[in-house]
Design a protein around this motif. Structure first.
Motif, PDB file in Angstrom:
ATOM      1  N   LEU A   1      -0.213  48.492 -19.264  1.00 38.66           N
ATOM      2  CA  LEU A   1      -0.078  49.394 -20.412  1.00 38.66           C
ATOM      3  C   LEU A   1       1.023  50.430 -20.225  1.00 38.66           C
ATOM      4  N   THR A   2       1.407  50.704 -19.001  1.00 39.22           N
ATOM      5  CA  THR A   2       2.453  51.696 -18.762  1.00 39.22           C
ATOM      6  C   THR A   2       3.851  51.086 -18.743  1.00 39.22           C
ATOM      7  N   ARG A   3       3.968  49.792 -18.999  1.00 38.27           N
ATOM      8  CA  ARG A   3       5.287  49.180 -19.144  1.00 38.27           C
ATOM      9  C   ARG A   3       5.989  49.781 -20.361  1.00 38.27           C
ATOM     10  N   LYS A   4       7.307  49.850 -20.293  1.00 41.96           N
ATOM     11  CA  LYS A   4       8.076  50.489 -21.355  1.00 41.96           C
ATOM     12  C   LYS A   4       7.831  49.842 -22.716  1.00 41.96           C
ATOM     13  N   SER A   5       7.685  48.517 -22.719  1.00 42.58           N
ATOM     14  CA  SER A   5       7.482  47.801 -23.984  1.00 42.58           C
ATOM     15  C   SER A   5       6.125  48.085 -24.609  1.00 42.58           C
ATOM     16  N   MET A   6       5.163  48.603 -23.810  1.00 42.41           N
ATOM     17  CA  MET A   6       3.812  48.860 -24.304  1.00 42.41           C
ATOM     18  C   MET A   6       3.609  50.307 -24.742  1.00 42.41           C
ATOM     19  N   ARG A   7       4.590  51.169 -24.468  1.00 40.59           N
ATOM     20  CA  ARG A   7       4.414  52.589 -24.766  1.00 40.59           C
ATOM     21  C   ARG A   7       4.947  52.968 -26.137  1.00 40.59           C
TER      22      ARG A   7
ATOM     23  N   SER B   1       3.137  52.599 -29.090  1.00 39.59           N
ATOM     24  CA  SER B   1       2.093  52.848 -30.090  1.00 39.59           C
ATOM     25  C   SER B   1       1.023  53.748 -29.494  1.00 39.59           C
ATOM     26  N   SER B   2       0.372  54.497 -30.372  1.00 42.68           N
ATOM     27  CA  SER B   2      -0.669  55.427 -29.922  1.00 42.68           C
ATOM     28  C   SER B   2      -1.869  54.686 -29.345  1.00 42.68           C
ATOM     29  N   ILE B   3      -2.170  53.494 -29.885  1.00 50.45           N
ATOM     30  CA  ILE B   3      -3.318  52.729 -29.396  1.00 50.45           C
ATOM     31  C   ILE B   3      -3.136  52.355 -27.926  1.00 50.45           C
ATOM     32  N   ASN B   4      -1.942  51.887 -27.567  1.00 50.91           N
ATOM     33  CA  ASN B   4      -1.689  51.514 -26.177  1.00 50.91           C
ATOM     34  C   ASN B   4      -1.729  52.723 -25.247  1.00 50.91           C
ATOM     35  N   ILE B   5      -1.207  53.850 -25.707  1.00 46.36           N
ATOM     36  CA  ILE B   5      -1.207  55.057 -24.876  1.00 46.36           C
ATOM     37  C   ILE B   5      -2.630  55.561 -24.673  1.00 46.36           C
ATOM     38  N   ILE B   6      -3.444  55.541 -25.730  1.00 40.24           N
ATOM     39  CA  ILE B   6      -4.836  55.976 -25.598  1.00 40.24           C
ATOM     40  C   ILE B   6      -5.602  55.019 -24.694  1.00 40.24           C
ATOM     41  N   MET B   7      -5.314  53.725 -24.797  1.00 38.94           N
ATOM     42  CA  MET B   7      -5.977  52.762 -23.912  1.00 38.94           C
ATOM     43  C   MET B   7      -5.569  52.973 -22.450  1.00 38.94           C
ATOM     44  N   THR B   8      -4.362  53.486 -22.234  1.00 39.50           N
ATOM     45  CA  THR B   8      -3.947  53.835 -20.878  1.00 39.50           C
ATOM     46  C   THR B   8      -4.825  54.955 -20.323  1.00 39.50           C
ATOM     47  N   ALA B   9      -5.076  55.964 -21.165  1.00 39.76           N
ATOM     48  CA  ALA B   9      -5.967  57.055 -20.754  1.00 39.76           C
ATOM     49  C   ALA B   9      -7.381  56.540 -20.494  1.00 39.76           C
ATOM     50  N   VAL B  10      -7.840  55.598 -21.316  1.00 41.18           N
ATOM     51  CA  VAL B  10      -9.163  54.997 -21.129  1.00 41.18           C
ATOM     52  C   VAL B  10      -9.226  54.273 -19.782  1.00 41.18           C
ATOM     53  N   ALA B  11      -8.162  53.568 -19.430  1.00 41.61           N
ATOM     54  CA  ALA B  11      -8.126  52.852 -18.150  1.00 41.61           C
ATOM     55  C   ALA B  11      -8.232  53.823 -16.970  1.00 41.61           C
ATOM     56  N   ILE B  12      -7.532  54.949 -17.057  1.00 42.03           N
ATOM     57  CA  ILE B  12      -7.604  55.958 -15.985  1.00 42.03           C
ATOM     58  C   ILE B  12      -9.029  56.504 -15.862  1.00 42.03           C
ATOM     59  N   LEU B  13      -9.628  56.834 -17.001  1.00 41.43           N
ATOM     60  CA  LEU B  13     -10.990  57.371 -16.993  1.00 41.43           C
ATOM     61  C   LEU B  13     -11.993  56.340 -16.487  1.00 41.43           C
TER      62      LEU B  13
ATOM     63  N   ILE C   1       2.997  39.254 -22.532  1.00 46.10           N
ATOM     64  CA  ILE C   1       4.368  39.302 -22.009  1.00 46.10           C
ATOM     65  C   ILE C   1       4.490  40.374 -20.931  1.00 46.10           C
ATOM     66  N   ALA C   2       3.908  41.557 -21.214  1.00 42.38           N
ATOM     67  CA  ALA C   2       3.945  42.642 -20.233  1.00 42.38           C
ATOM     68  C   ALA C   2       3.176  42.258 -18.969  1.00 42.38           C
ATOM     69  N   ALA C   3       2.058  41.526 -19.135  1.00 44.12           N
ATOM     70  CA  ALA C   3       1.267  41.088 -17.978  1.00 44.12           C
ATOM     71  C   ALA C   3       2.066  40.116 -17.109  1.00 44.12           C
ATOM     72  N   LYS C   4       2.786  39.225 -17.744  1.00 49.01           N
ATOM     73  CA  LYS C   4       3.622  38.290 -16.985  1.00 49.01           C
ATOM     74  C   LYS C   4       4.702  39.034 -16.207  1.00 49.01           C
TER      75      LYS C   4
END
Length: 371
Positions: free
Chosen positions: A58-64, A66-78, A336-339
């Motif tokens: 989620l922290t890949r440049k291509s994933m940052r 949209s707000s949904i991806n950024i919020i999901m990044t925070a969810v992953a940390i929590l 794609i980001a996962a690959k």
């Protein structure tokens, strides 16, 4: 055969048949919980690794973008923070196996355990409301496609404020939760020393007074705010999201491309599946959290509720790993980001090289045709 005296002690006020039935439930839950407990370390480590991978993707440049991806990044940390308690247990188990005189009831270990419990409670509540916020943002964006104010919610700019807002609003309950226990100490015989000082936590006097009145009130409030209310709101918002998407698909058939429609539908399915797994894991935990402390005077019922709490808590912890899996199957951008992450960037370089070769070949053919 269980004695009547034991049933009266563990289940006071219940008829013999009811108390016997509850005792059977307690024994069955005890056996089941022991089996789950034997896999706690494996579940914790696996979920931590999956969430770290999820965070990295989620922290890949291509994933940052949209707000949904950024919020999901925070969810992953929590979600990673919720496993600190499990990691501490793994460390304790390792130290017990290799050091005969290891003592887990030291001041430092008890303080750390209490701190990790507060962090776990705080992280789960924040993660829950951030997941709800994802569904709410998606619903508002789909419901108001021509309103630029709502469309800005889908961008990355406002996601930071939304995350900070949830973190701040969730803090007071965790502060009160930290006051629920107080530290006590006692001297006990030891194999390594004549005596040793051990520390432990008990319910604080503030919460224990008046037959645990404030403890019961706080348990209800915490269960409602952390689990039950979002479990009710989440499916409602998701239902509205599905309805709005269905309406908007009809309106935009001649205005939007098929690719855009498919992306929108996949994003909605992503939110729907996350809300479904969330509801299954979170709602029972909320009921258990709110009801546990109402059985302070019934030891057997309190034990049953503690077993339920542990198992539902493990289910919720395991559920955090499904976010990565759902995203992988529902989002081509995520795949794609996962690959890129798994191949350490090699996959991206390989595809760039392929594109360059195709472009060069096409240009060469055009030159030949011109001649």
């Amino acid at each position: 055969m269980i004695s009547d005296k034991y049933l009266q002690i563990d289940f006071p006020g219940f008829e013999h048949s009811t108390a016997l039935w509850l005792y059977q439930i307690e024994r069955n839950l005890s056996v089941f919980t022991e089996k789950v407990l034997s896999y706690e370390s494996i579940i914790s480590i696996t979920c931590i690794l999956i969430n770290i991978l999820h965070f990295t993707i989620l922290t890949r440049k291509s994933m940052r973008n949209s707000s949904i991806n950024i919020i999901m990044t925070a969810v992953a940390i929590l979600d990673i923070c919720t496993f600190f308690v499990g990691l501490k247990k793994i460390v304790e188990r390792f130290l017990r196996d290799y050091y005969d005189c290891f003592q887990a009831e030291t001041y430092t270990f008890v303080i750390v355990e209490t701190l990790f419990q507060v962090v776990q409670d705080y992280s789960r509540r924040c993660s829950t409301w951030l997941c709800f916020l994802i569904a709410l943002i998606r619903t508002l964006v789909i419901r108001n496609p021509l309103n630029q104010s709502y469309q800005k919610l889908a961008g990355p700019a406002l996601s930071g404020f939304a995350i900070l807002g949830i973190l701040f609003l969730s803090l007071p309950i965790s502060v009160v939760f930290s006051l629920e226990y107080e530290l006590m100490k006692s001297s006990v015989p030891s194999f390594c020393n004549s005596t040793e000082t051990t520390y432990y936590t008990v319910i604080s006097d503030i919460f224990a007074d008046n037959d645990g009145y404030y403890l019961k009130i706080f348990s209800i409030v915490n269960g409602l705010v952390s689990n039950i209310i979002p479990c009710v709101l989440f499916p409602a918002v998701t239902f509205l999201l599905v309805v709005e998407l269905w309406k908007s698909d009809k309106k935009r058939k001649n205005l939007s491309s098929t690719a855009n429609a498919n992306d929108s539908r996949k994003t909605t399915r992503l939110v729907f599946y996350i809300s479904l797994t969330f509801f299954i894991a979170e709602f029972p935990l909320g009921i258990t959290t709110g009801a546990t402390w109402f059985f302070l005077d019934v030891p057997g019922m309190k034990t049953i509720m503690s077993y339920f709490f542990f198992n539902f808590s493990m289910l919720l912890s395991a559920n955090t790993a499904t976010h990565c899996i759902v995203c992988f199957f529902m989002s081509s951008q995520y795949r794609i980001a996962a690959k890129q992450v798994v191949s350490c960037g090699y996959w991206t370089q390989k595809n760039k090289a392929t594109v360059i070769r195709v472009t060069q070949t096409t240009s060469a053919k055009r030159e030949v045709l011109k001649k």
